[in-house]
Structure formats: structure tokens, C-alpha cells
Scaffold this motif. Structure first.
Motif, PDB file in Angstrom:
ATOM      1  N   LEU A  62     -38.756  34.403  57.600  1.00  0.00           N
ATOM      2  CA  LEU A  62     -38.140  33.296  58.327  1.00  0.00           C
ATOM      3  C   LEU A  62     -36.946  32.751  57.544  1.00  0.00           C
ATOM      4  O   LEU A  62     -35.900  32.456  58.140  1.00  0.00           O
ATOM      5  N   LEU A  63     -37.078  32.633  56.219  1.00  0.00           N
ATOM      6  CA  LEU A  63     -35.949  32.162  55.415  1.00  0.00           C
ATOM      7  C   LEU A  63     -34.751  33.095  55.592  1.00  0.00           C
ATOM      8  O   LEU A  63     -33.624  32.624  55.786  1.00  0.00           O
ATOM      9  N   ASP A  64     -34.978  34.395  55.542  1.00  0.00           N
ATOM     10  CA  ASP A  64     -33.881  35.348  55.748  1.00  0.00           C
ATOM     11  C   ASP A  64     -33.211  35.125  57.107  1.00  0.00           C
ATOM     12  O   ASP A  64     -31.982  35.152  57.222  1.00  0.00           O
ATOM     13  N   ASP A  65     -34.024  34.913  58.145  1.00  0.00           N
ATOM     14  CA  ASP A  65     -33.478  34.654  59.490  1.00  0.00           C
ATOM     15  C   ASP A  65     -32.661  33.362  59.501  1.00  0.00           C
ATOM     16  O   ASP A  65     -31.595  33.296  60.111  1.00  0.00           O
ATOM     17  N   MET A  66     -33.178  32.328  58.827  1.00  0.00           N
ATOM     18  CA  MET A  66     -32.476  31.043  58.770  1.00  0.00           C
ATOM     19  C   MET A  66     -31.133  31.206  58.060  1.00  0.00           C
ATOM     20  O   MET A  66     -30.110  30.686  58.521  1.00  0.00           O
ATOM     21  N   LEU A  67     -31.139  31.919  56.945  1.00  0.00           N
ATOM     22  CA  LEU A  67     -29.907  32.104  56.179  1.00  0.00           C
ATOM     23  C   LEU A  67     -28.870  32.891  56.970  1.00  0.00           C
ATOM     24  O   LEU A  67     -27.670  32.611  56.887  1.00  0.00           O
ATOM     25  N   SER A  68     -29.337  33.865  57.752  1.00  0.00           N
ATOM     26  CA  SER A  68     -28.396  34.684  58.522  1.00  0.00           C
ATOM     27  C   SER A  68     -27.627  33.844  59.542  1.00  0.00           C
ATOM     28  O   SER A  68     -26.482  34.168  59.873  1.00  0.00           O
ATOM     29  N   ILE A  69     -28.211  32.755  59.991  1.00  0.00           N
ATOM     30  CA  ILE A  69     -27.540  31.854  60.937  1.00  0.00           C
ATOM     31  C   ILE A  69     -26.258  31.301  60.326  1.00  0.00           C
ATOM     32  O   ILE A  69     -25.274  31.077  61.026  1.00  0.00           O
ATOM     33  N   ILE A  70     -26.267  31.100  59.005  1.00  0.00           N
ATOM     34  CA  ILE A  70     -25.106  30.489  58.352  1.00  0.00           C
ATOM     35  C   ILE A  70     -24.337  31.491  57.475  1.00  0.00           C
ATOM     36  O   ILE A  70     -23.558  31.100  56.606  1.00  0.00           O
ATOM     37  N   GLY A  71     -24.571  32.780  57.690  1.00  0.00           N
ATOM     38  CA  GLY A  71     -23.819  33.795  56.967  1.00  0.00           C
ATOM     39  C   GLY A  71     -24.217  33.965  55.520  1.00  0.00           C
ATOM     40  O   GLY A  71     -23.430  34.424  54.698  1.00  0.00           O
ATOM     41  N   VAL A  72     -25.440  33.612  55.199  1.00  0.00           N
ATOM     42  CA  VAL A  72     -25.937  33.743  53.828  1.00  0.00           C
ATOM     43  C   VAL A  72     -27.058  34.778  53.837  1.00  0.00           C
ATOM     44  O   VAL A  72     -27.808  34.891  54.804  1.00  0.00           O
ATOM     45  N   ASN A  73     -27.155  35.548  52.747  1.00  0.00           N
ATOM     46  CA  ASN A  73     -28.257  36.489  52.583  1.00  0.00           C
ATOM     47  C   ASN A  73     -28.549  36.630  51.094  1.00  0.00           C
ATOM     48  O   ASN A  73     -27.890  35.993  50.271  1.00  0.00           O
ATOM     49  N   ARG A  74     -29.505  37.443  50.764  1.00  0.00           N
ATOM     50  CA  ARG A  74     -29.931  37.574  49.358  1.00  0.00           C
ATOM     51  C   ARG A  74     -28.865  38.214  48.475  1.00  0.00           C
ATOM     52  O   ARG A  74     -29.026  38.253  47.264  1.00  0.00           O
ATOM     53  N   LYS A  75     -27.799  38.710  49.078  1.00  0.00           N
ATOM     54  CA  LYS A  75     -26.719  39.313  48.296  1.00  0.00           C
ATOM     55  C   LYS A  75     -25.595  38.328  47.997  1.00  0.00           C
ATOM     56  O   LYS A  75     -24.644  38.661  47.301  1.00  0.00           O
ATOM     57  N   ASN A  76     -25.665  37.099  48.551  1.00  0.00           N
ATOM     58  CA  ASN A  76     -24.615  36.110  48.250  1.00  0.00           C
ATOM     59  C   ASN A  76     -25.181  34.721  47.945  1.00  0.00           C
ATOM     60  O   ASN A  76     -24.486  33.723  48.060  1.00  0.00           O
ATOM     61  N   CYS A  77     -26.453  34.676  47.561  1.00  0.00           N
ATOM     62  CA  CYS A  77     -27.066  33.413  47.136  1.00  0.00           C
ATOM     63  C   CYS A  77     -28.036  33.721  46.006  1.00  0.00           C
ATOM     64  O   CYS A  77     -28.223  34.877  45.639  1.00  0.00           O
ATOM     65  N   TYR A  78     -28.638  32.675  45.447  1.00  0.00           N
ATOM     66  CA  TYR A  78     -29.687  32.859  44.446  1.00  0.00           C
ATOM     67  C   TYR A  78     -30.902  32.071  44.912  1.00  0.00           C
ATOM     68  O   TYR A  78     -30.769  30.945  45.409  1.00  0.00           O
ATOM     69  N   ILE A  79     -32.091  32.661  44.779  1.00  0.00           N
ATOM     70  CA  ILE A  79     -33.334  32.036  45.232  1.00  0.00           C
ATOM     71  C   ILE A  79     -34.309  31.984  44.067  1.00  0.00           C
ATOM     72  O   ILE A  79     -34.551  32.996  43.400  1.00  0.00           O
ATOM     73  N   ALA A  80     -34.859  30.798  43.827  1.00  0.00           N
ATOM     74  CA  ALA A  80     -35.834  30.612  42.744  1.00  0.00           C
ATOM     75  C   ALA A  80     -36.874  29.588  43.185  1.00  0.00           C
ATOM     76  O   ALA A  80     -36.817  29.066  44.299  1.00  0.00           O
ATOM     77  N   ASN A  81     -37.804  29.292  42.306  1.00  0.00           N
ATOM     78  CA  ASN A  81     -38.857  28.310  42.569  1.00  0.00           C
ATOM     79  C   ASN A  81     -38.997  27.357  41.386  1.00  0.00           C
ATOM     80  O   ASN A  81     -38.585  27.679  40.271  1.00  0.00           O
ATOM     81  N   ILE A  82     -39.624  26.219  41.663  1.00  0.00           N
ATOM     82  CA  ILE A  82     -39.936  25.259  40.600  1.00  0.00           C
ATOM     83  C   ILE A  82     -40.864  25.904  39.575  1.00  0.00           C
ATOM     84  O   ILE A  82     -40.602  25.875  38.385  1.00  0.00           O
ATOM     85  N   VAL A  83     -41.979  26.489  40.033  1.00  0.00           N
ATOM     86  CA  VAL A  83     -42.891  27.203  39.140  1.00  0.00           C
ATOM     87  C   VAL A  83     -42.764  28.695  39.402  1.00  0.00           C
ATOM     88  O   VAL A  83     -42.481  29.122  40.515  1.00  0.00           O
ATOM     89  N   LYS A  84     -42.950  29.482  38.355  1.00  0.00           N
ATOM     90  CA  LYS A  84     -42.726  30.928  38.432  1.00  0.00           C
ATOM     91  C   LYS A  84     -44.011  31.717  38.650  1.00  0.00           C
ATOM     92  O   LYS A  84     -43.967  32.924  38.829  1.00  0.00           O
TER      93      LYS A  84
END
Length: 192
Positions: A62-84
Motif C-alpha cells: 500500500l505504501l508503494d501504491d501511495m508513493l506512486s501517486i506522487i511520483g515517488v518510489n523506493r529508487k528516489n526516497c529513503y525509508i527507515a523506522n524508529i526501531v530496527k
């Protein structure tokens, strides 16, 4: 060894909190290491723990689908979490677990130098924006801290559970798209 490699090696061997005992993989982060936009969730779930990558399960799709709406994908952003590391049963990470891991995230932010940070959900927003952040009230609002624009949207897993929040999230995504345009325009103005 690069700063990124050192940080990842440190994370991979971390035992600062009890979450290390149940992990299969440290979920370090994924994406472009000098991205203009960074997305931060709360912590890995089961699929993320198994694969060692953030947002790969249903919420990740779903996140990938959401990002595609605004022209963003895993190749032009960085994704991380508070805890690893995955909290047991996908529960919210405890304050001491977040405190043990937040230095790693701060270093990731320092290395990426994003122009925009998007917190995915309440936990990330409360840790990054301010402690009494209310996702239902404050999602989509912007603050600027040290030259970085920061906002929060509903976590994709919340949108899977409650589709009534999707129209609000769509509006938030459009706001993020507009902020990205502003940031890029400002960067072009400064480039000789």
C-alpha cells in the motif's frame, strides 16, 4: 569503510534493548542515501523482520501504491523506522526501545540530509515531531525544523484497517507532492 557501512554494522550487532533477542534480521533501511524525501515508520513487522527490509508486507504494498501517486518510489526516497528490530506480536515499540534505537535513525537522517521527512503513523510522529502529536488531529500539518520540512500521515497498516481514512491521506499525499515541488524549485533557484 563508509559511515553508512559503519552504521549498518553497528545496527546489525546491536544489543541495546531486548528486541534484539527475537529478531531474524535488523531492518536497517532502504532507498537512495541522498534522497530529498525520507519516510519513517515505527518498526518492522513480521515480513520485514524475515526479509530485512522495511515495508514489504501488505502495508508496504500500500505504501508503494501511495508513493506512486506522487511520483515517488523506493529508487528516489529513503525509508527507515524508529526501531530496527521487530517488537513481539507487532506491538508498539516501548519508550526504552525507541530511546535505544533513535540514535541510529538520527545518524541516518544526518547522512541522508532529506529536505522532507514524512512520519508514517502516530508512533513516528510522536517521536520525531512532538510527544503529544495526535495523528487524527495533526496529520498533514507541516513544521520546519533546521531547514527540513516534516509532516505525518496515517500509517499504511491503519489505512488497511480503516479505509475511511484514505481520502484524508490522499489529500496529505497531494500536500507532500506540492512540498516536493517547492523544495525542488528552491533548490534549482540556488543552483548557479
Amino acid at each position: 569503510m563508509s559511515e553508512w557501512d559503519k552504521l549498518q554494522e553497528t545496527c546489525n550487532s546491536c544489543t541495546r534493548c531486548g528486541l534484539c533477542q527475537g529478531r531474524n534480521n535488523v531492518v536497517f533501511g532502504v532507498g537512495v542515501r541522498d534522497a530529498d524525501i525520507m519516510f519513517i515508520g515505527e518498526g518492522p513487522g513480521e515480513q520485514e523482520d524475515l526479509q530485512g527490509e522495511p515495508f514489504v508486507g501488505a502495508a508496504g504494498k500500500l505504501l508503494d501504491d501511495m508513493l506512486s501517486i506522487i511520483g515517488v518510489n523506493r529508487k528516489n526516497c529513503y525509508i527507515a523506522n524508529i526501531v530496527k528490530c521487530r517488537p513481539p506480536g507487532n506491538r508498539d515499540p516501548l519508550d526504552d526501545e525507541q530511546a535505544a534505537c533513535i540514535p541510529y535513525l538520527r545518524k541516518q537522517v544526518e547522512l541522508v540530509k532529506p529536505q522532507i521527512i514524512v512520519c508514517l503513523g502516530r508512533i513516528a510522529a510522536q517521536r520525531i515531531i512532538y510527544p503529544n502529536f495526535r495523528i487524527t488531529r495533526d496529520h498533514g500539518t507541516w513544521i520546519c525544523r533546521n531547514g527540513t520540512w516534516i509532516t505525518a500521515i496515517y500509517h499504511p497498516s491503519a489505512l488497511l484497517r480503516d479505509i475511511s481514512k484514505r481520502p484524508e491521506t490522499f489529500a496529505d499525499l497531494l500536500s507532500i507532492e506540492e512540498k516536493l515541488r517547492e523544495v525542488h524549485a528552491n533548490m534549482q533557484e540556488r543552483t548557479p
